[in-house]
Design a protein around this motif. Structure first.
Motif, short mmCIF file in Angstrom:
data_model
loop_
_atom_site.label_atom_id
_atom_site.label_comp_id
_atom_site.label_asym_id
_atom_site.label_seq_id
_atom_site.Cartn_x
_atom_site.Cartn_y
_atom_site.Cartn_z
N GLU A 5 0.82 -1.20 0.00
CA GLU A 5 0.00 0.00 0.00
C GLU A 5 0.86 1.26 0.00
N ALA A 6 0.25 2.38 -0.43
CA ALA A 6 0.97 3.65 -0.49
C ALA A 6 1.31 4.14 0.90
N GLU A 7 2.47 4.75 1.03
CA GLU A 7 2.88 5.30 2.31
C GLU A 7 3.84 6.46 2.11
N ARG A 8 3.98 7.26 3.15
CA ARG A 8 4.88 8.41 3.15
C ARG A 8 6.12 8.05 3.96
N ILE A 9 7.31 8.16 3.34
CA ILE A 9 8.55 7.85 4.04
C ILE A 9 9.57 8.95 3.78
N GLN A 10 10.73 8.84 4.44
CA GLN A 10 11.83 9.76 4.24
C GLN A 10 12.94 9.07 3.46
N GLY A 11 13.57 9.81 2.56
CA GLY A 11 14.68 9.26 1.80
C GLY A 11 15.76 10.29 1.60
N ASP A 12 16.86 9.87 1.00
CA ASP A 12 17.98 10.76 0.69
C ASP A 12 18.31 10.65 -0.79
N LEU A 13 18.46 11.80 -1.44
CA LEU A 13 19.09 11.83 -2.75
C LEU A 13 20.59 11.93 -2.52
N VAL A 14 21.36 11.05 -3.15
CA VAL A 14 22.79 10.98 -2.84
C VAL A 14 23.60 10.90 -4.13
N SER A 15 24.86 11.34 -4.03
CA SER A 15 25.77 11.26 -5.16
C SER A 15 26.17 9.80 -5.39
N GLY A 16 26.68 9.53 -6.58
CA GLY A 16 27.03 8.16 -6.93
C GLY A 16 28.12 7.57 -6.06
N ASN A 17 29.00 8.44 -5.50
CA ASN A 17 30.09 7.94 -4.66
C ASN A 17 29.75 7.92 -3.18
N TYR A 18 28.48 8.14 -2.85
CA TYR A 18 28.03 8.25 -1.46
C TYR A 18 28.49 7.06 -0.61
N PHE A 19 28.14 5.85 -1.05
CA PHE A 19 28.47 4.66 -0.27
C PHE A 19 29.97 4.37 -0.29
#
Length: 841
Positions: A118-132
């Motif tokens: 089901e649909a839900e509201r969450i938090q996320g991060d936009l990150v650069s490709g070298n983040y990890f």
């Protein structure tokens, strides 16, 4: 051997403690409360202020920051100068490799997720490709991002899930890879799961998925200004990992030339930097490298003051508890004078006996510390659960890890030394001749022992006075917050939010949807009025920019920054904000109609003093020749917006129909009944228009206001609890001392009464002695509190750190507590039978 001797001391100590169950129970309870409170607060402090990110070599991480003028659109997470444009980030990433092994970029985003459930509201991060790669975070399943996932805008529709979200939504299903999720209307393919224990780079904020930064336009539709190509749009936060062996100060000095070269290459006219002075200030900005071992310091900067204050307060409680038990130990030592004298006479060394008494104290402290761990677990669970629901602080743990257990053990041992060492030294410093002559049934004691116990109670009362002053200041501050003039009526208002543009609504479709929802909610039974705002109030959120008022001469370097919001017709009526002059917005105020604004009284007084602002214009920006102009159609009363502590600032309101994109909006529904009764109907109404559109932040406005004061309420509650606990311990300690003094003076009291002393005189004699001890402690505590209270000024609202009411009430309260504690021993003293007392041994 030493082991045998220690074991004998332990066994003997256990027997002696078992012989005095009352003393042992009181001491264990006192220690459990003191050690437990310290352990719980330390665990919270450790997690928020001391603990590093769970990544390899976190000490190499730094946060990049550049305070000063930015010019253009700026999104900030609360740290001054920490927002950069994406092109600036890429320039820094390629031009500073002499000091960094990598620079990563991140940006938090709210996400509406559907598909695979089901649909839900969450938090996320936009990150650069070298983040990890820069952080050294490995995948638990599949893969994490690489630079191949940061190419052209919109070309990388993939997502990495956090380990917690993978377990929560997918139950740890290993077949989740390559499945699709609909995130803000864009289909993203799951390519991996981050390693367990990694929850992003900001303590207290837990992103549940990571998305390539190049997907910004697709996943933050309607947000963030120019995005990936615009150097005037500042929204990226940057963390760097220093190369091994390079100090932050050296790296900071090394990258200044490259940074200034990047600034010099900027398109200054596009950034609306017209004056020579503004240009010089912009080009002179420095880039700073702040410690990044704990990630983004958002929670730390907000929580540091309260946590340090609470740590100091629980430390004082433990000192009071130790003073109380030391007093009991001293009395117990007096009762064992004959035993100690006999052992000394038989050849036992003094330090051997001191070690025996210290062993008893350590046993007592260890048992109290063990019980304190139970208290700490309960208290920490309450705090973590409360912080999660009240302050939206996520990721804190309620279990006690090894660091906290080591702290608890150290506090336990230190407590034993504090309360047992001085009484042990005093008890073993005995006059053998007089002690051996003593018959053991009398209650006697040396003058030195009495003085020790009196000074212990003086210190208890003094420390209690400090705690009660702090508690009183926090109580007064909270009362003033609760009664602060918000400029609006928050009663009987329901709020809820939706983000239609995250579901791929166009700006025009978003306005039409919001209009329909507003009209539909307004037709519900019991609804009196409905208002809509783009910037939610009392959620520490804001938007602003410079203005040029018509007919006002702006002085050089004058701050013309004003806060702003975009609202619906009927907003002021729904919020109970009085209209002072002019008109509110109407349905006719649309994108195609003339641009209009309503201002608050503060702005009118500052820029239009002595003039009627209705019909005049404001230019949105600092260049009246180039920037857009809007007409003032109304003036409303001042009101607060970010939080209850907010200071009134110049404010502009615009019709939401004239905003280029709505993004997220919040509805405010005023009712004539309990607003929570409308919650279900409001949610169903939104679902009837779009069942895939999540409704979030559904609560009453009064609840939202209370949440904005959560930190103040929590600190006040804990300080009151600690203050009352300290007062109780001080009262018990004072009662014990006065009971002991009365017992020692029974013979004297009998003589006084035999010679004609009245019971009232005996009562006053004992009360005066107790009041004298209390007065010494209160005086000392008030002086200390006056010196320390100034450090609380940043945590107080509307209250001076030297508030006379608090500093008058605390001595009065402690005096009453002291008299109450002394009354029972005094009452017993005046009931002494003179004949019995004269035979008293």
């Amino acid at each position: 051997t030493a082991m045998m001797t220690t074991w004998m001391d332990v066994r003997y100590g256990v027997r002696m403690l078992a012989k005095s169950p009352g003393f042992t129970a009181i001491a264990i309870l006192t220690l459990a409360l003191g050690i437990g409170a310290n352990t719980a607060i330390f665990s919270l402090t450790d997690q928020i202020l001391l603990r590093y990110l769970p990544v390899p070599h976190p000490e190499q991480l730094v946060n990049l920051r550049s305070p000063g003028p930015t010019h253009g659109h700026t999104w900030s997470d609360g740290v001054e100068g920490s927002s950069f444009s994406y092109p600036m980030y890429k320039d820094l990433r390629t031009q500073t490799m002499q000091v960094f092994s990598g620079l990563l970029a991140t940006y938090p985003a709210g996400l509406d997720v559907s598909g695979q459930g089901e649909a839900e509201r969450i938090q996320g991060d936009l990150v650069s490709g070298n983040y990890f790669e820069v952080l050294g975070v490995r995948p638990a399943l599949g893969r994490v991002f690489s630079m191949a996932d940061e190419t052209a805008p919109g070309a990388n529709p993939v997502v990495v899930l956090s380990h917690g979200y993978w377990m929560q939504r997918f139950g740890g299903d290993g077949n989740v890879l390559n499945k699709s999720l609909d995130v803000n209307g864009t289909s993203l393919t799951i390519v991996g799961v981050a390693q367990d224990g990694f929850d992003g780079v900001q303590i207290g904020y837990r992103p549940e998925m990571f998305i390539p930064i190049t997907m910004k336009a697709q996943t933050t539709y309607g947000y963030g200004g120019g995005g990936l190509q615009d150097r005037t749009d500042h929204w990226v936060q940057i963390l760097g990992r220093l190369k091994p062996g390079i100090a932050a100060a050296r790296a900071q000095a090394a990258i200044q030339p490259q940074y200034h070269a990047i600034l010099a290459s900027a398109d200054l006219p596009a950034m609306k930097i017209s004056s020579q002075e503004d240009q010089q200030r912009f080009l002179a900005k420095q880039i700073l490298l702040d410690p990044g071992a704990q990630g983004r310091p958002i929670l730390q900067q907000d929580a540091k003051g309260p946590l340090i204050t609470l740590s100091g307060m629980v430390g004082l409680v433990l000192l009071i508890a130790c003073a109380n038990i030391a007093s009991l130990f001293a009395a117990r030592g007096e009762g064992r004078q004959r035993e100690i004298a006999v052992r000394l006479a038989l050849g036992a060394g003094r330090w051997r006996l001191v070690r025996q008494l210290l062993t008893e104290g350590l046993l007592l402290s260890l048992i109290g510390g063990g019980c304190g761990l139970l208290v700490a677990t309960w208290m920490l669970e309450f705090l973590v659960r409360s912080l999660k629901s009240g302050a939206q602080v996520l990721g804190l743990e309620s279990n006690l890890d090894y660091r906290v257990l080591v702290f608890a053990l150290c506090v336990t041992i230190l407590s034993a030394l504090l309360f047992a060492l001085a009484p042990a030294l005093r008890a073993t410093h005995a006059d053998l001749q007089s002690a051996l002559k003593e018959q053991g049934t009398s209650v006697t004691g040396s003058a030195e022992s009495v003085r020790l116990r009196k000074w212990l109670i003086v210190s208890q009362v003094g420390l209690t006075a400090v705690l009660l002053v702090f508690s009183g200041l926090f109580v007064q501050s909270l009362l003033r917050l609760n009664h602060a003039d918000l400029g609006m009526n928050t009663d009987h208002v329901l709020q809820f939010s939706v983000a239609p543009e995250l579901n791929r609504y166009t700006p025009q479709q978003s306005v039409e949807l919001v209009d329909r929802i507003r009209e539909g909610v307004g037709a519900l039974p019991g609804v009196r009025s409905v208002g809509v705002a783009v910037i939610p109030i009392f959620q520490d959120d804001d938007s602003g920019g410079d203005i040029t008022p018509e007919g006002y001469m702006v002085r050089p370097n004058e701050d013309t920054h004003c806060m702003r919001n975009w609202i619906s017709p009927g907003y002021f009526s729904a919020m109970g904000i009085p209209l002072m002059s002019g008109r509110e917005f109407t349905a006719a105020d649309r994108d195609s109609s003339p641009k209009v604004t309503v201002i608050n009284e503060k702005l009118a007084q500052k820029y239009f003093h002595g003039r009627n602002p209705i019909g005049l214009h404001i230019v949105l920006g600092s260049n009246a020749a180039k920037d857009p102009s809007v007409e003032i159609v109304g003036v409303v009363q001042n009101s607060k917006h970010e939080d209850v502590r907010d200071t009134i600032s110049p404010y502009l309101y615009f019709p939401y129909g004239q905003k280029d994109s709505l993004g997220q909006v919040t509805f405010y529904v005023r009712t004539g009944q309990d607003p929570t009764a409308l919650a279900t109907d409001a949610r169903k109404l939104v679902e009837s228009y779009d069942e895939s559109l999540p409704v979030f932040d559904l609560k009453t406005l009064a609840e939202q206001v209370n949440e904005s004061m959560y930190e103040d309420r929590l600190v006040t509650f804990l300080s009151m609890t600690l203050g009352l606990l300290a007062a109780l311990l001080a009262a018990i300690g004072l009662y014990g001392v006065m009971a002991y003094v009365v017992a020692r003076r029974t013979h004297e009291i009998g003589i006084r009464m035999a010679l004609g002393a009245q019971k009232r005189e005996v009562l006053l004699l004992v009360l005066r002695q107790g009041a004298k001890l209390a007065a010494l402690g209160i005086a000392g505590g008030i002086v200390i509190a006056l010196g320390l209270a100034r450090f609380l000024s940043s945590l107080l609202y509307g209250v001076s750190p030297s508030d006379p009411l608090t500093f008058a009430a605390v001595p009065l309260l402690l005096t009453l507590v002291a008299l109450a504690a002394c009354y029972l021993p005094a009452w017993r003293a005046m009931r002494v039978d003179p004949i019995t007392a004269l035979r008293y041994e």
